[in-house]
Design a protein around this motif. Structure first.
Motif, mmCIF file in Angstrom:
data_model
loop_
_atom_site.group_PDB
_atom_site.id
_atom_site.type_symbol
_atom_site.label_atom_id
_atom_site.label_comp_id
_atom_site.label_asym_id
_atom_site.label_seq_id
_atom_site.Cartn_x
_atom_site.Cartn_y
_atom_site.Cartn_z
ATOM 1 N N UNK A 1 1.022 -1.676 -0.017
ATOM 2 C CA UNK A 1 0.725 0.371 -0.370
ATOM 3 C C UNK A 1 0.634 0.706 0.211
ATOM 4 N N UNK A 2 0.638 2.585 -0.407
ATOM 5 C CA UNK A 2 1.368 3.759 -0.554
ATOM 6 C C UNK A 2 0.921 4.351 0.910
ATOM 7 N N UNK A 3 1.669 5.038 1.306
ATOM 8 C CA UNK A 3 3.160 4.916 0.851
ATOM 9 C C UNK A 3 4.284 3.845 1.248
ATOM 10 N N UNK A 4 4.660 3.302 -0.012
ATOM 11 C CA UNK A 4 5.309 1.767 0.150
ATOM 12 C C UNK A 4 7.044 2.951 0.831
ATOM 13 N N UNK A 5 7.374 1.633 1.687
ATOM 14 C CA UNK A 5 9.390 2.116 1.935
ATOM 15 C C UNK A 5 9.587 2.193 0.403
ATOM 16 N N UNK A 6 10.444 3.049 0.067
ATOM 17 C CA UNK A 6 11.729 2.979 -0.823
ATOM 18 C C UNK A 6 12.142 2.077 -1.314
ATOM 19 N N UNK A 7 12.224 2.415 -2.843
ATOM 20 C CA UNK A 7 13.125 0.854 -3.401
ATOM 21 C C UNK A 7 11.447 -0.079 -3.621
ATOM 22 N N UNK A 8 10.175 -0.317 -3.050
ATOM 23 C CA UNK A 8 9.378 -0.758 -3.114
ATOM 24 C C UNK A 8 7.794 -0.274 -4.083
ATOM 25 N N UNK A 9 7.400 -0.822 -4.892
ATOM 26 C CA UNK A 9 6.619 -0.192 -5.775
ATOM 27 C C UNK A 9 5.470 -0.670 -4.647
ATOM 28 N N UNK A 10 4.064 0.626 -4.627
ATOM 29 C CA UNK A 10 3.436 0.345 -3.987
ATOM 30 C C UNK A 10 2.002 0.075 -5.771
ATOM 31 N N UNK A 11 1.353 -0.767 -4.720
ATOM 32 C CA UNK A 11 0.313 -1.661 -5.787
ATOM 33 C C UNK A 11 0.562 -2.268 -6.811
ATOM 34 N N UNK A 12 1.961 -2.277 -6.802
ATOM 35 C CA UNK A 12 2.137 -3.874 -7.678
ATOM 36 C C UNK A 12 1.824 -4.878 -7.298
ATOM 37 N N UNK A 13 1.220 -5.192 -7.652
ATOM 38 C CA UNK A 13 1.005 -7.206 -6.730
ATOM 39 C C UNK A 13 2.185 -7.717 -6.802
ATOM 40 N N UNK A 14 3.000 -8.702 -5.962
ATOM 41 C CA UNK A 14 4.396 -9.051 -5.964
ATOM 42 C C UNK A 14 3.888 -11.074 -5.585
ATOM 43 N N UNK A 15 4.187 -11.580 -5.481
ATOM 44 C CA UNK A 15 4.342 -13.026 -5.304
ATOM 45 C C UNK A 15 4.955 -12.336 -4.014
ATOM 46 N N UNK A 16 4.882 -13.327 -2.942
ATOM 47 C CA UNK A 16 5.278 -13.856 -1.984
ATOM 48 C C UNK A 16 7.097 -14.730 -1.905
ATOM 49 N N UNK A 17 6.452 -15.338 -2.725
ATOM 50 C CA UNK A 17 7.669 -15.517 -3.202
ATOM 51 C C UNK A 17 9.292 -14.619 -3.314
ATOM 52 N N UNK A 18 8.892 -13.829 -4.688
ATOM 53 C CA UNK A 18 9.601 -12.536 -4.625
ATOM 54 C C UNK A 18 9.777 -11.124 -3.820
ATOM 55 N N UNK A 19 8.611 -11.116 -3.022
ATOM 56 C CA UNK A 19 9.155 -10.178 -2.792
ATOM 57 C C UNK A 19 9.715 -10.331 -0.973
ATOM 58 N N UNK A 20 9.365 -11.300 -0.517
ATOM 59 C CA UNK A 20 9.751 -11.369 1.046
ATOM 60 C C UNK A 20 10.902 -12.241 0.963
ATOM 61 N N UNK A 21 11.864 -12.183 0.340
ATOM 62 C CA UNK A 21 13.378 -12.152 0.320
ATOM 63 C C UNK A 21 14.054 -10.751 0.041
ATOM 64 N N UNK A 22 13.269 -10.065 -0.439
ATOM 65 C CA UNK A 22 13.749 -8.826 -1.020
ATOM 66 C C UNK A 22 13.415 -8.180 0.569
ATOM 67 N N UNK A 23 12.849 -7.997 1.652
ATOM 68 C CA UNK A 23 12.020 -8.202 2.572
ATOM 69 C C UNK A 23 13.178 -8.383 3.468
ATOM 70 N N UNK A 24 14.049 -9.583 3.718
ATOM 71 C CA UNK A 24 14.560 -9.836 4.319
ATOM 72 C C UNK A 24 15.866 -9.598 3.933
ATOM 73 N N UNK A 25 15.958 -9.478 3.053
ATOM 74 C CA UNK A 25 17.423 -8.599 2.361
ATOM 75 C C UNK A 25 17.392 -7.098 3.205
ATOM 76 N N UNK A 26 16.731 -6.569 3.189
ATOM 77 C CA UNK A 26 16.422 -5.214 4.075
ATOM 78 C C UNK A 26 16.540 -5.793 5.193
ATOM 79 N N UNK A 27 16.444 -6.062 6.580
ATOM 80 C CA UNK A 27 16.125 -6.319 7.620
ATOM 81 C C UNK A 27 17.143 -6.774 8.312
#
Length: 205
Positions: free
Chosen positions: A159-185
């Protein structure tokens, strides 16, 4: 394809409706659009709110917990805020009204999800570590909405506003997005300190 919105617990809905029917509770809300609305208010589109934690940490996989149920509050045809109910030792009770960009972003994401070809159960997934909220489109449409983990094939709509580098309102598979979130943290390992006799310093001994 129509979304399969889970039914909120009746006591949770009753607590929200009681708050909406209380002039004092509405008048004390921090949401300006809700306070200024003239006319009846209604609770619509209940969504279970799950909190995702444990990403980017050692000691186990990420996990979720049910934090409450959030309802869009409508004044006529437009959303003027949201209301949340939480489970306490005494049962479901009204927690608070909220506003801000996530209200309209939630409605926008739900409209987006309605156009998808697959059937999903919508939920809200909060990632406090990133100050991020997503619409979680879960594959198990028969679930009561209170349990379950994000599956690889589920979709997340930031949802907007999304964190920098994460596209708001772009549906993404958990398998694709979760590793990116994990990497950030994931903490970056500290480099080992260089000693005085290290070859990198060009020792002449």
């Amino acid at each position: 394809m129509p979304l399969h919105i889970p039914a909120a617990p009746p006591p949770a809905l009753r607590s929200v409706l009681a708050a909406l029917g209380s002039p004092t509770a509405v008048r004390e809300a921090r949401t300006a659009a809700l306070r200024s609305h003239q006319g009846p208010l209604s609770a619509d589109q209940p969504l279970p709110v799950h909190v995702l934690s444990g990403i980017g940490q050692a000691g186990g996989p990420p996990h979720t917990r049910l934090a409450g149920w959030r309802f869009l509050v409508r004044g006529g045809e437009r959303p003027v805020g949201a209301a949340e109910a939480r489970l306490t030792a005494d049962g479901w009770t009204f927690s608070h009204f909220c506003g801000g960009p996530y209200v309209t972003a939630t409605e926008q994401a739900l409209l987006q999800a309605e156009s998808l070809t697959a059937a999903y159960q919508p939920r809200l997934l909060s990632v406090p570590e990133l100050y991020m909220v997503t619409l979680w489109l879960h594959h198990d449409i028969a679930s009561d909405g209170t349990t379950g983990l994000p599956a690889a094939g589920d979709l997340l709509v930031p949802l907007a506003p999304a964190p920098p580098g994460i596209a708001a309102h772009l549906p993404q598979r958990v398998a694709d997005l979760l590793p990116r979130l994990t990497h950030r943290l994931t903490p970056t390992p500290l480099l080992g300190s260089t000693t005085l006799d290290s070859p990198a310093l060009g020792s002449t001994a």
